[in-house]
Design a protein around this motif. Sequence first.
Motif, PDB file in Angstrom:
ATOM      1  N   LEU A  81       0.845  -1.213   0.000  1.00  0.00           N
ATOM      2  CA  LEU A  81       0.000   0.000   0.000  1.00  0.00           C
ATOM      3  C   LEU A  81       0.880   1.263   0.000  1.00  0.00           C
ATOM      4  CD1 LEU A  81      -2.779  -1.053   2.531  1.00  0.00           C
ATOM      5  CD2 LEU A  81      -3.036  -0.757   0.061  1.00  0.00           C
ATOM      6  N   TYR A  82       1.953   1.235   0.722  1.00  0.00           N
ATOM      7  CA  TYR A  82       2.848   2.394   0.785  1.00  0.00           C
ATOM      8  C   TYR A  82       3.485   2.667  -0.576  1.00  0.00           C
ATOM      9  CZ  TYR A  82       6.638   5.403   2.355  1.00  0.00           C
ATOM     10  OH  TYR A  82       7.517   6.439   2.503  1.00  0.00           O
ATOM     11  N   ARG A  83       3.867   1.588  -1.272  1.00  0.00           N
ATOM     12  CA  ARG A  83       4.455   1.749  -2.608  1.00  0.00           C
ATOM     13  C   ARG A  83       3.457   2.380  -3.568  1.00  0.00           C
ATOM     14  NH1 ARG A  83       7.523  -4.100  -3.268  1.00  0.00           N
ATOM     15  NH2 ARG A  83       9.341  -3.593  -1.954  1.00  0.00           N
ATOM     16  N   GLU A  84       2.125   1.913  -3.531  1.00  0.00           N
ATOM     17  CA  GLU A  84       1.103   2.485  -4.417  1.00  0.00           C
ATOM     18  C   GLU A  84       0.910   3.961  -4.114  1.00  0.00           C
ATOM     19  OE1 GLU A  84      -2.305   0.073  -3.790  1.00  0.00           O
ATOM     20  OE2 GLU A  84      -1.472  -1.690  -4.837  1.00  0.00           O
ATOM     21  N   ARG A  85       0.891   4.335  -2.837  1.00  0.00           N
ATOM     22  CA  ARG A  85       0.715   5.740  -2.455  1.00  0.00           C
ATOM     23  C   ARG A  85       1.864   6.592  -2.979  1.00  0.00           C
ATOM     24  NH1 ARG A  85       0.228   7.977   3.769  1.00  0.00           N
ATOM     25  NH2 ARG A  85      -0.007  10.191   3.223  1.00  0.00           N
ATOM     26  N   LEU A  86       3.070   6.055  -2.914  1.00  0.00           N
ATOM     27  CA  LEU A  86       4.228   6.791  -3.439  1.00  0.00           C
ATOM     28  C   LEU A  86       4.105   7.004  -4.943  1.00  0.00           C
ATOM     29  CD1 LEU A  86       7.278   5.214  -1.552  1.00  0.00           C
ATOM     30  CD2 LEU A  86       6.331   7.504  -1.288  1.00  0.00           C
ATOM     31  N   ALA A  87       3.565   6.025  -5.685  1.00  0.00           N
ATOM     32  CA  ALA A  87       3.419   6.177  -7.136  1.00  0.00           C
ATOM     33  C   ALA A  87       2.443   7.299  -7.454  1.00  0.00           C
ATOM     34  CB  ALA A  87       2.941   4.853  -7.739  1.00  0.00           C
ATOM     35  N   VAL A  88       1.290   7.400  -6.701  1.00  0.00           N
ATOM     36  CA  VAL A  88       0.292   8.457  -6.929  1.00  0.00           C
ATOM     37  C   VAL A  88       0.917   9.826  -6.657  1.00  0.00           C
ATOM     38  CG1 VAL A  88      -1.896   9.397  -6.081  1.00  0.00           C
ATOM     39  CG2 VAL A  88      -1.660   6.944  -6.451  1.00  0.00           C
ATOM     40  N   GLU A  89       1.682   9.929  -5.573  1.00  0.00           N
ATOM     41  CA  GLU A  89       2.315  11.191  -5.244  1.00  0.00           C
ATOM     42  C   GLU A  89       3.326  11.597  -6.315  1.00  0.00           C
ATOM     43  OE1 GLU A  89       1.728  13.308  -2.844  1.00  0.00           O
ATOM     44  OE2 GLU A  89       0.119  12.077  -2.004  1.00  0.00           O
ATOM     45  N   LYS A  90       3.987  10.607  -6.883  1.00  0.00           N
ATOM     46  CA  LYS A  90       4.983  10.882  -7.930  1.00  0.00           C
ATOM     47  C   LYS A  90       4.304  11.451  -9.166  1.00  0.00           C
ATOM     48  CE  LYS A  90       8.726   8.687 -10.460  1.00  0.00           C
ATOM     49  NZ  LYS A  90       9.453   7.433 -10.745  1.00  0.00           N
ATOM     50  N   GLU A  91       3.089  10.868  -9.566  1.00  0.00           N
ATOM     51  CA  GLU A  91       2.373  11.379 -10.720  1.00  0.00           C
ATOM     52  C   GLU A  91       1.879  12.797 -10.467  1.00  0.00           C
ATOM     53  OE1 GLU A  91      -0.700   8.599 -11.524  1.00  0.00           O
ATOM     54  OE2 GLU A  91       0.680   7.001 -12.200  1.00  0.00           O
ATOM     55  N   ARG A  92       1.378  13.069  -9.268  1.00  0.00           N
ATOM     56  CA  ARG A  92       0.878  14.407  -8.926  1.00  0.00           C
ATOM     57  C   ARG A  92       2.012  15.427  -8.992  1.00  0.00           C
ATOM     58  NH1 ARG A  92      -2.120  15.999  -3.230  1.00  0.00           N
ATOM     59  NH2 ARG A  92      -2.424  18.216  -3.713  1.00  0.00           N
ATOM     60  N   LEU A  93       3.182  15.044  -8.504  1.00  0.00           N
ATOM     61  CA  LEU A  93       4.330  15.940  -8.546  1.00  0.00           C
ATOM     62  C   LEU A  93       4.723  16.261  -9.974  1.00  0.00           C
ATOM     63  CD1 LEU A  93       6.549  17.433  -7.000  1.00  0.00           C
ATOM     64  CD2 LEU A  93       7.877  15.308  -6.992  1.00  0.00           C
ATOM     65  N   GLN A  94       4.673  15.289 -10.856  1.00  0.00           N
ATOM     66  CA  GLN A  94       5.023  15.529 -12.256  1.00  0.00           C
ATOM     67  C   GLN A  94       4.049  16.495 -12.912  1.00  0.00           C
ATOM     68  OE1 GLN A  94       7.845  14.423 -13.700  1.00  0.00           O
ATOM     69  NE2 GLN A  94       7.231  15.759 -15.390  1.00  0.00           N
ATOM     70  N   LEU A  95       2.710  16.394 -12.599  1.00  0.00           N
ATOM     71  CA  LEU A  95       1.712  17.333 -13.136  1.00  0.00           C
ATOM     72  C   LEU A  95       1.997  18.757 -12.676  1.00  0.00           C
ATOM     73  CD1 LEU A  95      -1.549  15.194 -12.700  1.00  0.00           C
ATOM     74  CD2 LEU A  95      -0.404  15.779 -14.843  1.00  0.00           C
ATOM     75  N   ASP A  96       2.370  18.914 -11.415  1.00  0.00           N
ATOM     76  CA  ASP A  96       2.708  20.249 -10.908  1.00  0.00           C
ATOM     77  C   ASP A  96       3.898  20.826 -11.644  1.00  0.00           C
ATOM     78  OD1 ASP A  96       0.633  20.132  -9.149  1.00  0.00           O
ATOM     79  OD2 ASP A  96       1.872  19.491  -7.428  1.00  0.00           O
ATOM     80  N   ARG A  97       4.878  19.985 -11.949  1.00  0.00           N
ATOM     81  CA  ARG A  97       6.070  20.470 -12.687  1.00  0.00           C
ATOM     82  C   ARG A  97       5.695  20.904 -14.099  1.00  0.00           C
ATOM     83  NH1 ARG A  97      10.547  15.849 -11.038  1.00  0.00           N
ATOM     84  NH2 ARG A  97      10.989  16.603  -8.917  1.00  0.00           N
ATOM     85  N   ASP A  98       4.832  20.118 -14.768  1.00  0.00           N
ATOM     86  CA  ASP A  98       4.419  20.483 -16.138  1.00  0.00           C
ATOM     87  C   ASP A  98       3.684  21.801 -16.137  1.00  0.00           C
ATOM     88  OD1 ASP A  98       5.589  18.155 -16.941  1.00  0.00           O
ATOM     89  OD2 ASP A  98       3.707  16.999 -17.026  1.00  0.00           O
ATOM     90  N   ARG A  99       2.754  22.026 -15.172  1.00  0.00           N
ATOM     91  CA  ARG A  99       1.990  23.277 -15.093  1.00  0.00           C
ATOM     92  C   ARG A  99       2.916  24.468 -14.871  1.00  0.00           C
ATOM     93  NH1 ARG A  99      -2.152  23.966 -10.253  1.00  0.00           N
ATOM     94  NH2 ARG A  99      -0.149  24.259  -9.210  1.00  0.00           N
ATOM     95  N   LEU A 100       3.922  24.297 -14.037  1.00  0.00           N
ATOM     96  CA  LEU A 100       4.872  25.390 -13.800  1.00  0.00           C
ATOM     97  C   LEU A 100       5.640  25.750 -15.058  1.00  0.00           C
ATOM     98  CD1 LEU A 100       6.359  24.398 -10.311  1.00  0.00           C
ATOM     99  CD2 LEU A 100       4.902  26.359 -10.842  1.00  0.00           C
ATOM    100  N   GLU A 101       6.007  24.765 -15.879  1.00  0.00           N
ATOM    101  CA  GLU A 101       6.710  25.037 -17.133  1.00  0.00           C
ATOM    102  C   GLU A 101       5.858  25.868 -18.065  1.00  0.00           C
ATOM    103  OE1 GLU A 101       9.778  24.476 -18.094  1.00  0.00           O
ATOM    104  OE2 GLU A 101      10.267  23.635 -16.110  1.00  0.00           O
ATOM    105  N   VAL A 102       4.487  25.534 -18.143  1.00  0.00           N
ATOM    106  CA  VAL A 102       3.557  26.297 -19.012  1.00  0.00           C
ATOM    107  C   VAL A 102       3.459  27.735 -18.531  1.00  0.00           C
ATOM    108  CG1 VAL A 102       1.152  26.471 -19.750  1.00  0.00           C
ATOM    109  CG2 VAL A 102       2.303  24.245 -19.696  1.00  0.00           C
ATOM    110  N   GLU A 103       3.362  27.929 -17.201  1.00  0.00           N
ATOM    111  CA  GLU A 103       3.236  29.270 -16.662  1.00  0.00           C
ATOM    112  C   GLU A 103       4.498  30.082 -16.894  1.00  0.00           C
ATOM    113  OE1 GLU A 103       2.202  28.773 -12.629  1.00  0.00           O
ATOM    114  OE2 GLU A 103       0.108  28.289 -13.029  1.00  0.00           O
ATOM    115  N   LYS A 104       5.681  29.429 -16.805  1.00  0.00           N
ATOM    116  CA  LYS A 104       6.935  30.145 -17.080  1.00  0.00           C
ATOM    117  C   LYS A 104       6.997  30.622 -18.517  1.00  0.00           C
ATOM    118  CE  LYS A 104      10.769  28.432 -15.583  1.00  0.00           C
ATOM    119  NZ  LYS A 104      11.830  27.437 -15.299  1.00  0.00           N
TER     120      LYS A 104
END
Length: 544
Positions: free
Chosen positions: A481-504
Amino acid sequence: MMSNCCSQIIFLMCLLNVVKIRAQCEVPRAGDQRILTPESIKLTYSDGDTATFQCSVGYKPASLRGSRTITCSGNKWDYSKLKFQCTKKSCRPLPDFANGRYTYSPEGAEGVLFGATATAQCKEGFRLLRYTARRCLDAGWDGREPVCEEVSCDPPSLPNGKRVHGRPPYRFKSTIEFACNPGFKMVGSPSLVCERNGWNSPPPNCTVKSCGALPDFANGRYTYSPEGAKGVLFGATATAQCDEGFRLLQYPVRHCLDAGWDGREPVCEVIKCPPPPEIPNGQPEEPRLYEYDYEQKVTYVCNAGYTLFGDSTVSCSNSGTFEPSPPECIKKSCGALPDFANGRYTYSPEGAEGVLFGATATAQCDEGFRLLQFTARHCLDAGWDGREPVCEAQCEKPSAGHNRVLTPESNKSTYSDGDIATFQCSPGYEPADPEVSTTITCSGNKWDYSSLKLQCTCEKLKVTLSLTAQMLEIEREKLELYRERLAVEKERLQLDRDRLEVEKSSLALCKKAEQKTESHLKPNCTTAGDREGEAGVVQEETGS
């Protein structure tokens, strides 16, 4: 067919090699009187080569006719046509020289040919000074004309004397006068005259003077150098020696001079010695005195634990000091102790000092034994103190193994010979047979495991293992369960990075537009982040 062809080829090759070899002659024999001309000297001579001869140094052609050349024919020289002969050159007789003449060797006609020697001889009444001999060489006689001088008297020598009148050369009726050196006296006539047949008498002798023997002085006498009769002659030395029990104060040496012995009579005084030297770890038997008489003795003794090495007694000697050298006091040695039953000693200090006075020998038992008494011994004046240590056999702590442990009462730090150890099953285990032996006995320094029959089963361990397996399964599921939670957090972090690139990128475009348009035409360059911030402010103000 092939073999015949090969044989023919080899034969032809050998034939070609034979054709290439040319006949050669050895170096021609010249002889003692003839030598080869420089242009005829070569390393090799082939068939048809010629060699020409000339005369050796000191020789000349006997005749201008006759062939000087020989020819190499095949591999031999043809000497039959060589007619060239050489003879020794002549230097001709030398003319007589002033007050002398020559004699030749060898005698006769050969005496003036190449290699001969002409020896100078002066007339009677003259003597040869220089240029004794001349040799007939290739270019003629070498050397120079000899010189003969008139005979006069050879100057006489006078050992230990000198000439005081008359100088060489000494001719007829010349005179010479001598005098002896200091310390010598003359025997014979001091003057000589040069007559027709030499000096009129032999030269005198200068004999060494004698100072005579010196009388003995108070409490002493003289010894002479050199020894024997020469000890009182000019140049000798008389050394003063005091009698036994006396020492010399002054005037130790006198010399035999031209006028006799120099110096004064020596003075000898009674010998006294200062106190003898002190020695480490020892002292004289009696208290030291301020002064000691001649031959008075002092005996040394060493402190406890030390042995005297050397002469224990010294005496006041003729030199005013104690002799021989004082003894030394060295530490006594107790010697190495023998190993004792089931143990041995270690020594302090280490090395050779470990068995000397003051050292300590510490007992150490062998493995499997323990020390009961007499731990250490000390090297004293009389030897090692104490008694031999006693080492008792003991067993190491017994190993249980096989799911067995010692009972609390059997768990001790040491086990002596005859001790008994009892085992029980480890927690979670139970005896397979409660009736069997559970004890072992310490025999000497080893356990007798042959009597131990206790075996333990693992029934209680099964329940424990089952519970452990269930707990491990639960922990594994938690980890998944901990590994699955880490994967979801990793995907969310990547979306935040992509949005920041668009705003820049949008922000960069707005800055460029601001530089090209007026301020009232300024485009709306707020970012999504800014808009979220404004919405948050509104929510705070409305309380929603």
